[in-house]
Each structure stands twice: as C-alpha cells, then as structure tokens.
Write a protein that holds these residues in place. Structure first.
Motif, PDB file in Angstrom:
ATOM      1  N   TYR A  19      -6.616   0.272   4.609  1.00 47.29           N
ATOM      2  CA  TYR A  19      -6.683  -1.162   4.936  1.00 47.29           C
ATOM      3  C   TYR A  19      -8.131  -1.552   5.277  1.00 47.29           C
ATOM      4  O   TYR A  19      -8.647  -2.562   4.778  1.00 47.29           O
ATOM      5  CB  TYR A  19      -5.738  -1.461   6.112  1.00 47.29           C
ATOM      6  CG  TYR A  19      -5.646  -2.914   6.495  1.00 47.29           C
ATOM      7  CD1 TYR A  19      -4.835  -3.792   5.781  1.00 47.29           C
ATOM      8  CD2 TYR A  19      -6.357  -3.426   7.575  1.00 47.29           C
ATOM      9  CE1 TYR A  19      -4.739  -5.142   6.131  1.00 47.29           C
ATOM     10  CE2 TYR A  19      -6.269  -4.762   7.939  1.00 47.29           C
ATOM     11  CZ  TYR A  19      -5.454  -5.615   7.210  1.00 47.29           C
ATOM     12  OH  TYR A  19      -5.363  -6.945   7.569  1.00 47.29           O
TER      13      TYR A  19
ATOM     14  N   TYR B  72      -8.436  -3.756  -5.201  1.00 48.87           N
ATOM     15  CA  TYR B  72      -7.822  -4.738  -4.292  1.00 48.87           C
ATOM     16  C   TYR B  72      -8.719  -5.962  -4.060  1.00 48.87           C
ATOM     17  O   TYR B  72      -8.473  -6.739  -3.152  1.00 48.87           O
ATOM     18  CB  TYR B  72      -7.496  -4.080  -2.943  1.00 48.87           C
ATOM     19  CG  TYR B  72      -6.446  -2.986  -3.065  1.00 48.87           C
ATOM     20  CD1 TYR B  72      -5.097  -3.302  -3.248  1.00 48.87           C
ATOM     21  CD2 TYR B  72      -6.810  -1.642  -3.007  1.00 48.87           C
ATOM     22  CE1 TYR B  72      -4.147  -2.300  -3.367  1.00 48.87           C
ATOM     23  CE2 TYR B  72      -5.856  -0.635  -3.129  1.00 48.87           C
ATOM     24  CZ  TYR B  72      -4.537  -0.971  -3.317  1.00 48.87           C
ATOM     25  OH  TYR B  72      -3.587   0.009  -3.433  1.00 48.87           O
TER      26      TYR B  72
ATOM     27  N   LEU C 144       0.829  -1.213   0.000  1.00 44.60           N
ATOM     28  CA  LEU C 144       0.000   0.000   0.000  1.00 44.60           C
ATOM     29  C   LEU C 144       0.863   1.262   0.000  1.00 44.60           C
ATOM     30  O   LEU C 144       0.507   2.258  -0.632  1.00 44.60           O
ATOM     31  CB  LEU C 144      -0.962   0.008   1.195  1.00 44.60           C
ATOM     32  CG  LEU C 144      -2.008  -1.119   1.207  1.00 44.60           C
ATOM     33  CD1 LEU C 144      -2.961  -0.934   2.377  1.00 44.60           C
ATOM     34  CD2 LEU C 144      -2.790  -1.172  -0.102  1.00 44.60           C
TER      35      LEU C 144
END
Ligand SMILES: Cc1ncc(COP(=O)(O)O)c(C=O)c1O
Length: 317
Positions: free
Chosen positions: A287, A298, A227
């Motif tokens: 996240y 993602y 990330l």
C-alpha cells in the motif's frame, strides 16, 4: 490552530482560510446535515499525487444523494477543486476534506430551500493514530456504543451527523486509555473502528466484513481486498464475531487517514504475539509503495497534481 493552510475552495471560489465562514443558523450546524470525504495526497518521485480521487468524489455524490443533498457542481468540477487547492496551498503531502452541507435558510428539520454549500480544504495531517501506532500497532477496546444501524441511517455513507456515534466511541476509548474504539453492530458482530474498517487474518486467510455489518464502505478496504486478489492471498467477506477477532493471528485497521494500522490488542488481550503480523506488513508495505507511486501497475489510482493546467481564477476579492 494546527490544521491550517492558506486557502480553501469555497462555493466555487478560492478564499483565504479565515474567510471560509458560514452563518451560525446554518442547517448543518444544528442537524449535522452534511456529507464529506477524507482524501490523501502523497509525494512521489514525479510530484504529488492524490490517491483514488475519483472514487472519493463519486462516494461524496452518492452520500449526498442518500440524504437529498444535491451538490450544485459536477464530479469533474470537484475533482478539479481538489487538485487546485492542493496545488495552490503548495502541498506535497496533505489531507483533503471536501464537504457539502445545508447552509442557512430555515431551521425546520426539513431543509426546504436551504442552499447546498460546498467547501474543499487541504491541510497537513500526520499519522491519524500516531506514528507509533502506525508502526507498532494500536491497542483498542470494544465500545459500549453500538455502531449506528443500517435501519436507522444509510450507514455505508459518509455523513457528518453520523459521526456523533464515532465521537462517543472514541471519546470513551481514549478516556479508558485505549488508542481507538471498536464498535459492534446491532447484531453483536464486529462493525468497525470510529474511523476505520477492520480486517483479521486467521491461518493465512484474510477476512473482512461486508455492508450488512453496518460499515462505511471504505475505499482503503476496497483497495486491500483488490491487493489480496492480486497477491493471491485468500480473502473472504463474512461477519466477524468478537471471538474470531480475539483468536485472530493478525488484525489491522484500514482507512484513508489511518492507512494500514496494525492492531496489537483488544481490551488488553494480545492479537497474535502483539506485533504487526506478516500478512499485515506485506499489505501495508505494498500500500505504501502504491501511494508513493512506486508500483507502475497501480498508477491509475493516482491523480497527479500537475495535471491541472487550468487553475481556478485567482483568489476571490
Ligand atoms: C467510520 C469509518 N469507517 C471506515 C473508514 C475508512 O474509509 P476510507 O478507507 O474510505 O477512508 C472511515 C474513514 O474515514 C470512517 O470514518
């Protein structure tokens, strides 16, 4: 019993929680000869998903190989076992614990013909370091126990017996009033928490340590490194000294159970202003969005539960 659910996948069958039992003379009970994973399932708008399931199951097999624990199932079978057990237990959010271990045959330290048994449990587990710690940060202490050395154990693997080291450290930390322990390695550098990897931030640069620091190669750690690249945040992998940690602008733990937990203080010395830092929060929020399926780029990290059309046959007799 708080961590209970209805069913467990045990040696290829679905059995009621109470019936997933082993003999007291099992090799694993005496010598810690098991390898395991900690995986999480999260609710999303499109139903529950398991985060980085394939990577966790691959690491389980790699840990097993390091210890000669040859798992008598395929990667795909254990991936399916995880998906099935979450679905059968009816969870939206849960923790998944696959474990492979030496069962009962001989009590010699050499496991000879001990069978390798495998179980996959799923159950609800809240914030590992508490909701307050997850939001506002945790107070940690440097442990008097050193992280087990790479020369004594394949310390980058996730093996049951290795966790006695973590248990000593966290018991000591809690006894002294801290939320979590930080273990240094044999060389005196920062290693990791009892169940988390560590990152620091200094002058907008994110730093974490590497395999040589005797750490578990965390999947959350790897996610955060990725990330940082994607967000074009400067990230460096290098040894971290105790002094670097104390002088950091921000610090945080990463782990499947702990997610991204800010670190407020180390041995009562504040990190930055003691509040979760800007970069920590940026990474944490991204996240959280990823695991809850809000970031389309993602979704390859998410395994949807409903994809298991072919459920394992009904509960074993
Ligand atoms: C000792 C230790 N380090 C690091 C981690 C983080 O690993 P992961 O991000 O794969 O959960 C864990 C997680 O269980 C752990 O037990």
């Amino acid at each position: 019993m708080s961590d209970q659910s209805k069913l467990i996948w045990f040696n290829g069958k679905i059995v009621p929680w109470e019936e997933a039992q082993i003999h007291v003379m099992s090799h694993v009970l005496h010598y810690g000869s098991g390898v395991f994973e900690g995986i999480k399932c999260y609710s999303t708008q499109n139903g529950p998903v398991i985060f980085r399931l394939d990577d966790h199951i691959k690491r389980l097999f790699e840990s097993g190989e390091k210890y000669g624990i040859i798992i008598p199932y395929s990667v795909d079978e254990l991936i399916k076992a995880c998906l099935d057990i979450v679905k059968l237990n009816g969870f939206e959010n849960c923790y998944i614990r696959p474990i492979a271990f030496y069962g009962y045959d001989t009590l010699g330290v050499h496991p000879k013909n001990c069978p390798v048994e495998v179980a996959v449990a799923s159950f609800f587990w809240g914030a590992y370091l508490g909701e307050d710690g997850l939001t506002n940060g945790v107070n940690i202490t440097v442990s008097p126990w050193k992280r087990l050395s790479l020369e004594s154990f394949p310390s980058s693997t996730k093996a049951s017996g290795q966790y006695l080291n973590s248990m000593l450290a966290v018991q000591d930390a809690r006894k002294r009033g801290y939320d979590e322990a930080l273990l240094l390695n044999q060389d005196g550098f920062v290693a990791e928490g009892s169940g988390q990897n560590i990152f620091i931030v200094k002058d907008n640069k994110v730093i974490t340590n590497g395999e040589n620091a005797s750490i578990l190669m965390g999947i959350t750690r790897e996610t955060i490194i990725q990330l940082c690249h994607d967000l074009e945040i400067d990230i460096q992998i290098m040894d971290i000294t105790h002094e670097m940690l104390l002088n950091a602008d921000e610090a945080f733990f990463t782990g499947t159970a702990s997610e991204i937990t800010p670190i407020s203080s180390v041995d009562d010395s504040s990190i930055g202003n003691g509040k979760p830092g800007e970069i920590t929060l940026k990474l944490k929020n991204l996240y959280l969005d990823i695991i809850h399926g809000k970031m389309s780029q993602y979704t390859h990290w998410l395994s949807p539960i409903q994809c298991t059309n072919d459920l394992t046959p009904s509960v074993a007799e």
